[in-house]
Design an enzyme around this catalytic site. Sequence first.
Site, PDB file in Angstrom:
ATOM      1  CB  SER A 147      -0.957  -0.047   1.199  1.00 23.43           C
ATOM      2  OG  SER A 147      -2.010   0.874   1.066  1.00 23.43           O
ATOM      3  CD  GLU A 241      -5.880  -4.424  -3.891  1.00 22.46           C
ATOM      4  OE1 GLU A 241      -5.516  -3.409  -3.259  1.00 22.46           O
ATOM      5  OE2 GLU A 241      -5.163  -5.395  -4.113  1.00 22.46           O
ATOM      6  CG  HIS A 271      -5.529  -2.532   0.113  1.00 19.37           C
ATOM      7  ND1 HIS A 271      -4.788  -2.265  -1.012  1.00 19.37           N
ATOM      8  CD2 HIS A 271      -4.970  -1.778   1.114  1.00 19.37           C
ATOM      9  CE1 HIS A 271      -3.842  -1.394  -0.714  1.00 19.37           C
ATOM     10  NE2 HIS A 271      -3.919  -1.089   0.566  1.00 19.37           N
TER      11      HIS A 271
END
Length: 305
Positions: A147, A241, A271
Amino acid sequence: MSLRQHLLNRYLRLTEKPLLAHGNPQFLRATMEMQARLFFKGPRAVHAEWRGLPGAESALWLTPPQASSGRVILYVHGGGFVFGSPETHQAMVARLSLLTGARAVLPRYARVPEAAFPKPAQDIRAAWDALGRMGIAAGDIVIGGDSAGGALVFDLLAQLCREGAALPAGAFGLSPLLDLTFSGPSFTQNAKRDVLLPAARAREMARLYLRGQDAESPRASPILANFKGAPPVWLTVSDSEILRDDSRRLAARLREAGVSASLQEVHDLPHVWPLFQNHLPEARQSLAALADWINALPPDRAGES
């Protein structure tokens, strides 16, 4: 899709996505730390200890039994630049450490709102430089993150390429955030499909991180950086996503630059699903695939004889 994946997706959509949409930074931090302690369990055989890094923040070191080589994984946690910590990602990275026989280093870095761009990136560069001061060769290190941590990892890689500096053996990203302009089609196409990330909140966190600085800077959005000469890269992302196209576009950009890039796109997983490695079979499969890639890195890249 496993039953556990179906149940996890439903749980995340009903509970965690609303929390991420409305929680303040302090609440998000406390909640993730608590959830990690309760739900994320790593292999007990991996030893964990906090150690200082010369000229950098402290770091959590993970050492598997019978470490097979001098290889080190420098792992940068995600959390929208706001929350997450080495502790929240310890269990997942411990499993990766066990699968690869590599030590892992999870550094702390400054987070929003106490800090802003480029301070987190500077902290990660300091951690990289500290490993060099400790006598660990660049070619013995694999860098990776998830991320927002992926943004910091690929910014570091682009910096090293631009400087002509010694490069890591490879780099990897788990659902990496790479474009703070959010220009990929998946950001809108998957806004409803994504079971975890609220698209509107992602933009808000980016604004807090940048504080008026240019989102089109390659330092802020590594999707725009030059990776010519980079080592092999491994990426994984779910097709549902909002960040799906960040990985797709980076893989294409890397290949255009002549860089070996592997993209593992999976179906309808949340995610950074590898965080759920002690619950979700798909998470363990992805970590095993990543470990195989790390273990197969060419000896000249990994600093092995």
